[in-house]
Design an enzyme around this catalytic site. Sequence first.
Site, PDB file in Angstrom:
ATOM      1  N   ASP A 148      -0.829   2.729   8.874  1.00 10.00           N
ATOM      2  CA  ASP A 148      -1.426   2.157  10.093  1.00 10.00           C
ATOM      3  C   ASP A 148      -0.534   2.250  11.335  1.00 10.00           C
ATOM      4  OD1 ASP A 148      -3.560   1.429   8.589  1.00 10.00           O
ATOM      5  OD2 ASP A 148      -2.924  -0.638   8.290  1.00 10.00           O
TER       6      ASP A 148
ATOM      7  N   GLY B 283       4.148  -6.738   4.986  1.00  5.96           N
ATOM      8  CA  GLY B 283       4.129  -7.741   3.918  1.00  5.96           C
ATOM      9  C   GLY B 283       5.352  -7.582   3.023  1.00  5.96           C
TER      10      GLY B 283
ATOM     11  N   GLY C 293       0.842  -1.200   0.000  1.00  6.32           N
ATOM     12  CA  GLY C 293       0.000   0.000   0.000  1.00  6.32           C
ATOM     13  C   GLY C 293       0.872   1.242   0.000  1.00  6.32           C
TER      14      GLY C 293
ATOM     15  N   ARG D 262     -25.300   9.112  11.463  1.00  9.44           N
ATOM     16  CA  ARG D 262     -24.825   8.965  10.071  1.00  9.44           C
ATOM     17  C   ARG D 262     -23.472   8.257  10.080  1.00  9.44           C
ATOM     18  NH1 ARG D 262     -28.075  12.931   7.105  1.00  9.44           N
ATOM     19  NH2 ARG D 262     -29.910  12.783   8.434  1.00  9.44           N
TER      20      ARG D 262
ATOM     21  N   ASN E  33      10.372  25.906  19.718  1.00  5.89           N
ATOM     22  CA  ASN E  33      11.093  24.726  20.198  1.00  5.89           C
ATOM     23  C   ASN E  33      12.449  25.107  20.794  1.00  5.89           C
ATOM     24  OD1 ASN E  33      11.067  21.970  20.684  1.00  5.89           O
ATOM     25  ND2 ASN E  33      12.283  21.505  18.872  1.00  5.89           N
TER      26      ASN E  33
ATOM     27  N   GLN F 190       2.055  30.900  13.854  1.00  6.81           N
ATOM     28  CA  GLN F 190       1.574  30.616  15.220  1.00  6.81           C
ATOM     29  C   GLN F 190       0.113  30.188  15.248  1.00  6.81           C
ATOM     30  OE1 GLN F 190       1.853  33.959  17.820  1.00  6.81           O
ATOM     31  NE2 GLN F 190       4.047  33.736  18.074  1.00  6.81           N
TER      32      GLN F 190
ATOM     33  N   VAL G  33      -9.070   8.450   1.476  1.00 11.33           N
ATOM     34  CA  VAL G  33      -8.691   9.850   1.745  1.00 11.33           C
ATOM     35  C   VAL G  33      -7.506   9.860   2.709  1.00 11.33           C
ATOM     36  CG1 VAL G  33      -9.478  11.890   3.031  1.00 11.33           C
ATOM     37  CG2 VAL G  33     -10.980  10.800   1.368  1.00 11.33           C
TER      38      VAL G  33
ATOM     39  N   ARG H  10       3.414  37.666  28.211  1.00  9.90           N
ATOM     40  CA  ARG H  10       4.862  37.436  28.371  1.00  9.90           C
ATOM     41  C   ARG H  10       5.377  37.976  29.702  1.00  9.90           C
ATOM     42  NH1 ARG H  10       5.566  38.371  22.634  1.00  9.90           N
ATOM     43  NH2 ARG H  10       6.139  36.387  21.672  1.00  9.90           N
TER      44      ARG H  10
HETATM   45  P1  ADP Z   1       2.295  -4.206   2.655  1.00 16.84           P
HETATM   46  O1  ADP Z   1       3.754  -4.201   2.337  1.00 16.84           O
HETATM   47  O2  ADP Z   1       1.696  -2.829   2.555  1.00 16.84           O
HETATM   48  O3  ADP Z   1       2.015  -4.916   3.961  1.00 16.84           O
HETATM   49  P2  ADP Z   1       1.357  -6.539   1.170  1.00 16.84           P
HETATM   50  O4  ADP Z   1       1.177  -7.368   2.379  1.00 16.84           O
HETATM   51  O5  ADP Z   1       0.287  -6.594   0.137  1.00 16.84           O
HETATM   52  O6  ADP Z   1       1.540  -4.993   1.501  1.00 16.84           O
HETATM   53  O7  ADP Z   1       2.746  -6.947   0.500  1.00 16.84           O
HETATM   54  C1  ADP Z   1       3.192  -6.316  -0.679  1.00 16.84           C
HETATM   55  C2  ADP Z   1       3.896  -7.307  -1.564  1.00 16.84           C
HETATM   56  O8  ADP Z   1       5.023  -7.868  -0.876  1.00 16.84           O
HETATM   57  C3  ADP Z   1       3.073  -8.506  -1.960  1.00 16.84           C
HETATM   58  O9  ADP Z   1       2.223  -8.264  -3.048  1.00 16.84           O
HETATM   59  C4  ADP Z   1       4.135  -9.532  -2.332  1.00 16.84           C
HETATM   60  O10 ADP Z   1       4.624  -9.280  -3.620  1.00 16.84           O
HETATM   61  C5  ADP Z   1       5.232  -9.216  -1.327  1.00 16.84           C
HETATM   62  N1  ADP Z   1       5.097 -10.140  -0.207  1.00 16.84           N
HETATM   63  C6  ADP Z   1       4.328 -10.009   0.895  1.00 16.84           C
HETATM   64  N2  ADP Z   1       4.459 -11.073   1.694  1.00 16.84           N
HETATM   65  C7  ADP Z   1       5.293 -11.922   1.082  1.00 16.84           C
HETATM   66  C8  ADP Z   1       5.826 -13.212   1.389  1.00 16.84           C
HETATM   67  N3  ADP Z   1       5.511 -13.843   2.514  1.00 16.84           N
HETATM   68  N4  ADP Z   1       6.680 -13.754   0.505  1.00 16.84           N
HETATM   69  C9  ADP Z   1       7.014 -13.132  -0.622  1.00 16.84           C
HETATM   70  N5  ADP Z   1       6.558 -11.932  -0.969  1.00 16.84           N
HETATM   71  C10 ADP Z   1       5.712 -11.328  -0.137  1.00 16.84           C
END
Ligand code: ADP
Length: 759
Positions: free
Chosen positions: A170, A124, A14, A297, A540, A672, A304, A479
């Site tokens: 996050d 990931g 992401g 609501r 600061n 400010q 965003v 002040r």
């Molecule tokens: P983020 O990095 O934001 O957590 P993802 O979890 O979708 O996003 O991971 C992004 C990319 O990293 C995946 O599409 C994949 O190509 C690679 N990736 C994630 N986990 C693995 C894994 N266990 N082994 C190999 N590649 C991975």
Amino acid sequence: MHQRKRLGVLTSGGDSPGMNAAVRSVVRSAIAQGIDVFAIYEGYQGMVEGGQCDLKNPRRVAPDAEACIRQLHWYDVAGILHKGGTIIGTARSAQFRTREGRLQAVRNLLAHDIDGLVAIGGDGSLTGAHLFRSEWPELVAELLEGGEIDAEVAERHRHLTIVGLAASIDNDMYGSDMTIGTDTALHRLTEAVDSISSTAASHQRTFVVEVMGRHCGYLALMGALATGADWVLIPECPPEGDCWEEKMCQVLQAGRESGRRDTIVIVAEGAKDRHGNPISCEYVRQVLEEQLGEDARVTILGHVQRGGSPTAFDRNLSTLLGHAAVNAFQTATPESESVLIGMRGNRVYQAPLMHCVEQTHAVSQAIADGDYDKAMNLRGENFKNAYQILHTLMQAKPSNPEPREGKPLRFAILNCGATAPGMNTAVRAAVRLAIDKGHTMLGVEHGFRGLIEGHIKELNWLSVRGWATTGGSELGTSRKIPQGKDFYAIARQIERHDINGLLIIGGWSGYQAAYQLYSQCETFPAFNIPILCIPASINNNLPGCELSIGADTALNNIIEAVDKIKQSAVASNRCFLVKVMGRYCGYLAVMSGLATGAERVYINEEGVALTDLQKDLSTLISGFKQGKRVGLIICNENAHPVYDSDFICDLFAEEGKEVFQVREAILGHLQQGGDPTPFDRIQATRFSAIGLDFLIEQAKRPSPTGAFMGTEAGNVRFVDLGMIPRMVDKEHQRPKEQWWMETAAIGKILAHYAPPIEG
Ligand code: ADP
């Protein structure tokens, strides 16, 4: 023959605001150290797809404008600091999850003779990076056995160095206090909820707002704290019991009865109940409608939160981490583990990548297992404390009319010095938390002037309603530093109002005033009460504190203005000289210079010499002659008594008139103003909570102390007021030690070193 090292950089998963600043920093820091840098476009997918590939002649890859792996030069990363998203693209790659895909990625990296990677992404992406590095030797061996590469290439590439930068809105990565993009997402969230609050208040409506965070409640929790929301639901800490809906409705109903016009419930997208069932916004809305008859609501903030220009914090965080990543690449040995470069306690921090990834997954696992105590513990103390504080502040009325122990105390609270955004937030938190503990809070109007003249009134729970989000100082500030017979008048007021402690939220003059009372405590026994200064100043420039309340808002005010100024300058070959506040402290100048990519920053700490001006002028002239379209110089308001911003403008305008124009922009008081940023609101709340506990604790002692509060490496600490003379440069009204001076050097590297455009 000695060959230049080659480094690949990619953004993956992401996107998050600040990724561009990280890429710019990696590229420029690397080039400045003689390393060639290659962008791997579209994350791991680009690494798998590659482009032209000649494994037998790795350094002879024919240039191909469409290839996914391309060299980046100094100016390729110009003008991107303020842009959201990532200019090198990001993707999710299913192919990279397969061994075959990763083997292809190895081919492509070898074809470019790349020695290491800086991977910028979420957990990931960093998991993928770690796996890739572990497999690398066997994948290279496979290519050697298959005859695709020769022994020399295999030998040169026995290992791949991986440096990870955590980028995720996050803030869910272990190993870094903040991940790249979180602060910006919090800004977007806060802006949105502030806006929703005003319409909700007009119609007396309830809004249920869904914010991002599937496994992490950071955005929801901090967003709720920053916006003064009335209820929050996060994955790490599901609501207690099976009747949580009833409890929520009772609290919201009590809020309405106390006169609250708007009700805001913030729900993290991964919120769950104690049985692991998801809690959706729609469900919360239905509950409110059925149980309270509320016209509620739902607003789902969605993407965003990912978008838009990164905040000052995210730009600078990314810049510092990117620079450190290149240093880590340079010093890595084949034996060294992959590392994550993060920020801990306001300092760049390096940790084993895999450990961080494992700990990150441990939180998600704990949530999945229903082990919420473990999940909260893994998130850390600040997270847990923020949750507790929020629950007190959200109440419609105080829970403890009597103190849990000891006698009820009476504290006076005042603002001092220039206004700093976040002062109101700090006062609100201190007032509510004190009342909740059974004590009394007296508000003093207009700082020490009000204390001398007796403008003191009791504040109750509702007096501070709406103060969490507003800039300025509702109490009023001044002040005024007491002198002469003022001390007698203050002693009288302390006795008259039976004040057991003084909480000063303000800047330089507040510290000076507090020091005066502290020094006179033998002459005036009334001053023998705990006195605490909480740092609030946009400059600061306060001792013992790395970041005072208000400085982050001012910095963001500056960068928003400078972004606009820069944009206007592009059209007409202009160099802008922007004068910023700070008195004699260069913090705002240095940090805004880093965040906006200023060519030069002039600060009082370094002075301004004529030779510097000549050198900077000739750099500007040659830059504009080479095609540069905009110049930016940031100047602290007291950088030099003679070579001030007017002088520098006139000098550059005259000497550079054949090539560029010069304009001066004095930002003035807009720095400010405005509502405090989420960081300032959170910091203000945290400082007040910890400061109040200190005052209560000191008030029980026979000889209470006077102190000022600050942070060192992220930890809150209290320093005896008597230390002030030793810690400050009185002439220049700033601390003797200023941690951020180190960052000035990095800013210079990234803006200054501009080798000729290659190719
Ligand atoms: P983020 O990095 O934001 O957590 P993802 O979890 O979708 O996003 O991971 C992004 C990319 O990293 C995946 O599409 C994949 O190509 C690679 N990736 C994630 N986990 C693995 C894994 N266990 N082994 C190999 N590649 C991975």
